[in-house]
Design a protein around this motif. Sequence first.
Motif: not given
Length: 262
Positions: A66-68, A71-72, A120-122
């Motif tokens: 679960d990658f979410q 660390e989101g 890691e982010n958009v």
Amino acid sequence: MTAELNRGVRLDKIDERTIYWLMTNARGISAPEISEGLHVSPGTIRNRINQLEENGIIRGYSANIDFQRAEGRLMNLYICTVPVAEREPIAHDIRSIPGVINVRELMSGKRNLHVKAIGENVESLQRIAHALSEIGLEIEEEHLIRNESDDPYMPFGPDNEQQPRGPTDFISLAGNANVIEITVAEGAPIVGTSIEQAVADGILEEEILMISIERDDQLLTPQGKTILQTDDIVTLLSRGVDTEDALTPFKGPSQSSETNAS
């Protein structure tokens, strides 16, 4: 194309059942457990696993992450088109892009490569998209993946036996509290009953708080008058209640009898 799709290794019932249980829980299942009901020895199962691996039918074992929760991080699906003649070498090159974790080749002329990647982010997902374009892919669509799950191939499973569905998620909190996600089984005591009536009838412990109910494509906020249905996905907050007692109202008759037997 037909010849390519028809090429394969013949499997018998032992092979099929072995594959089924490995798909169910490759890390937790043992050869003696797989051999039960097949009238073969655990050694036979181990040999079959080796043969399935050597024949390329079992290509590896991987963890379901679960990658979410890690660390989101974001999981993204890129649906791409690439010339058919270049599909295989380009798919090989894609795997070298940092963040790419899965490449699926489709037998079609359009939208024939699906690429799954973690960022890691958009901004990091945008960099992956740019790298895909530089390799020569035309990105048709992009989708953020909310969740995904894998299930074993049922035709390879035990005859006339449906696997019990238990909690799909379980988180322990401080103060003897747990957050549990469970699918309401057919025939469960709480099916067709409102939450307040279930508490009044002693089906549901007062200490259990129902946080949410996912029904079809809707996310419901539980109210006292809310009536539970089969296949509802319920998230519970259980404080000071034994986990099995908390789950009993949501289990079907066969699941409850198995729990009592164990």
